[in-house]
Enzyme design. Structure first.
Site, PDB file in Angstrom:
ATOM      1  N   HIS A   1       0.829  -1.198   0.000  1.00 50.20           N
ATOM      2  CA  HIS A   1       0.000   0.000   0.000  1.00 50.20           C
ATOM      3  C   HIS A   1       0.864   1.249   0.000  1.00 50.20           C
ATOM      4  CE1 HIS A   1       0.888  -0.870   4.247  1.00 50.20           C
ATOM      5  NE2 HIS A   1       0.839   0.448   4.431  1.00 50.20           N
TER       6      HIS A   1
ATOM      7  N   ARG B   1       9.853  -1.651   2.454  1.00 53.01           N
ATOM      8  CA  ARG B   1       9.545  -0.690   1.390  1.00 53.01           C
ATOM      9  C   ARG B   1       9.672  -1.362   0.026  1.00 53.01           C
ATOM     10  NH1 ARG B   1      11.644   2.029   5.636  1.00 53.01           N
ATOM     11  NH2 ARG B   1      10.379   3.789   6.345  1.00 53.01           N
TER      12      ARG B   1
END
Length: 386
Positions: free
Chosen positions: A253, A272
Site C-alpha cells: 500500500h 519498502r
C-alpha cells in the site's frame, strides 16, 4: 496526556494543527503519535508512558498482558499526507519474529539503514479518513492492469506486462512487479515514456484517466522512478470522511494524500517496495507481499450504542471506536478492563466528575476505570483488540 509530532517531509503544514486545534508552524507535520512506542512515547502526568508501564504494567489490562506481555500493543496516530508515501508492506507475527531473530544473529545494528526488522512484532493497520483520502492498496485484477498498460500502445510496456495475461493469478503479478522494480536505464526510459504518454490523458474520465493521473502524479514526486510501474499495478481509491481501510500483513500500500486517524500494532517494521530513496530488500519484500489480486474493501463504523461506533477489524492488537455523545446522549466507554487512549478532535467531552477534554486533548484511561462521557465533542477511543 500529550503525544509526539513527527515532522516527516511528506507531511502537511496545516492538517494536524487544524485537527488538534493548535497553531501551525513552517514545518510539515506528518504524524501525531499517542502510545508507548519506545522511539516517541507519550507523556502522562509529566511521565513517559513507557516508564509508567514499566512501573505499573497492570494498567494495560490482564487480557492484553496475557496475550502480548507488558507492552501496550497498539499505537494511535493522526496522519496527514501532503505527498505520496513509499510503497510498503508489513510482516506477519511469524515473519517478524523470524526476521528480527535472523538480523540480530547477523549482528546488524538496529539503526543500520539496511536493517529490515526493527522489532519482532507485526504491524496491521487501520486508516480512517478525516478528509478525502487517496491511497493505493493491494493489486488490481491482472487482466484489467494489462488492458490499462496496453491502452498506452508502448511495445516495450506490452512486453513487460505480458505475464499478466500468460500466467495465472499471483504468479504473473509477482513476475511483473519484480521486473518493474528493476533499476536499469532501460526501465527508467520506459517509465519516462509511460508518463509522457499519460500526460495527454490525465484529464480523461474513466479507468484510463485514473491510471494516467496516477502515473503523472507519482512522477511529479519521484521522477523516473521505476517503481512507478509497480504502483500502476495497484488499486487506487479515495476514501471519504468516516470510511477506513484495514491493511493486514502482506498488503502492499501507499498513502497518497489526505488526513486521518490511524491505529496499528506497536511496531516499526516496514518493508519498502518503491517510491523511496531508502533501502529496499527485494528478496524479503517478495516473501512478505501478498500478490493475490482483490478489490479494496472499505471499513465503516458499526453503531453499538447511541453515540458509539466501532470500526471492526480482525487485528488482536487494537480496537477503535468513535465517540460522539451529542445532546442528551451519554456514552459509556467500552473495553473497561483495558488500558485505553481517548483523543478529542472536535468540541468538548466531560466525564461524570466534570473533568473535561477539548479539541486536541487526550487522556490515558487505566484498566478498570469506568468512564461515561457527555458533551458536544467527537473523540476516538483506542484499546487492545483482545
Amino acid at each position: 496526556m500529550s503525544g509526539a509530532i513527527q515532522n516527516y517531509a511528506w507531511g502537511s503544514t496545516t492538517d494536524i494543527p487544524r485537527i488538534l486545534g493548535v497553531e501551525q508552524t513552517d514545518q510539515p507535520q506528518a504524524e501525531y503519535w499517542l502510545g508507548a512506542h519506545a522511539s516517541a512515547p507519550s507523556v502522562v502526568d509529566g511521565e513517559s508512558l513507557v516508564v509508567r508501564l514499566e512501573r505499573e504494567p497492570g494498567i494495560i489490562g490482564g487480557a492484553s498482558i496475557e496475550r502480548f506481555g507488558n507492552q501496550l500493543p497498539y499505537l494511535l496516530k493522526v496522519l496527514a499526507a501532503n505527498r505520496p508515501l513509499s510503497l510498503q508492506a508489513h510482516p506477519s507475527r511469524e515473519q517478524a519474529e523470524a526476521g528480527f531473530a535472523r538480523e540480530n544473529a547477523a549482528g546488524i545494528p538496529l539503526d543500520d539503514p539496511k536493517r529490515t526488522y526493527k522489532d519482532s512484532w507485526p504491524k496491521p493497520e487501520l486508516m480512517l479518513a478525516l478528509t478525502p483520502f487517496d491511497a493505493l492498496c493491494g493489486f488490481r485484477d491482472p487482466k484489467q492492469t494489462a488492458e490499462l498498460f496496453e491502452a498506452l500502445e508502448i511495445p516495450a510496456l506490452d512486453q513487460m506486462v505480458a505475464p499478466l495475461r500468460l500466467r495465472e493469478g499471483s504468479a504473473g503479478l509477482a513476475e511483473v512487479f519484480l521486473d518493474a522494480l528493476g533499476q536499469s536505464d532501460e526501465r527508467r526510459d520506459l517509465v519516462n515514456q509511460t508518463v509522457a504518454t499519460c500526460v495527454p490523458h490525465a484529464d480523461a474520465e474513466g479507468p484510463v484517466g485514473d491510471f494516467c493521473r496516477t502515473a503523472v502524479m507519482l512522477d511529479e514526486y519521484y521522477p523516473g522512478d521505476p517503481s512507478i510501474l509497480a504502483a500502476l499495478m495497484m488499486n487506487r481509491f479515495t476514501m471519504q470522511p468516516g470510511e477506513g481501510v484495514f491493511l493486514p500483513a502482506g498488503n502492499l500500500h501507499a498513502y497518497l494524500k489526505g488526513a486521518g486517524i490511524e491505529i496499528m500494532a506497536n511496531s516499526d517494521n516496514v518493508l519498502r517496495g518503491g517510491l523511496t530513496p531508502k533501502h529496499i530488500d527485494v528478496d524479503e519484500l517478495v516473501r512478505v507481499v501478498d500478490f493475490d489480486a482483490a478489490p479494496v474493501e472499505l471499513v465503516r463504523g458499526v453503531e453499538i450504542a447511541p453515540g458509539l461506533l466501532r470500526f471492526p477489524t480482525p487485528a488482536p492488537e487494537f480496537a477503535l471506536w468513535q465517540v460522539s455523545p451529542g445532546d442528551g446522549v451519554e456514552v459509556e466507554l467500552p473495553s473497561t478492563q483495558s488500558g485505553r487512549i481517548l483523543l478529542v478532535i472536535e468540541g468538548t467531552v466531560r466525564d461524570t466528575e466534570g473533568t473535561e477534554l477539548t479539541k486536541g486533548q487526550s487522556a490515558f484511561l487505566v484498566a478498570g476505570e469506568q468512564v461515561t462521557l457527555s458533551g458536544d465533542g467527537i473523540a476516538f477511543l483506542a484499546a487492545p483488540g483482545v
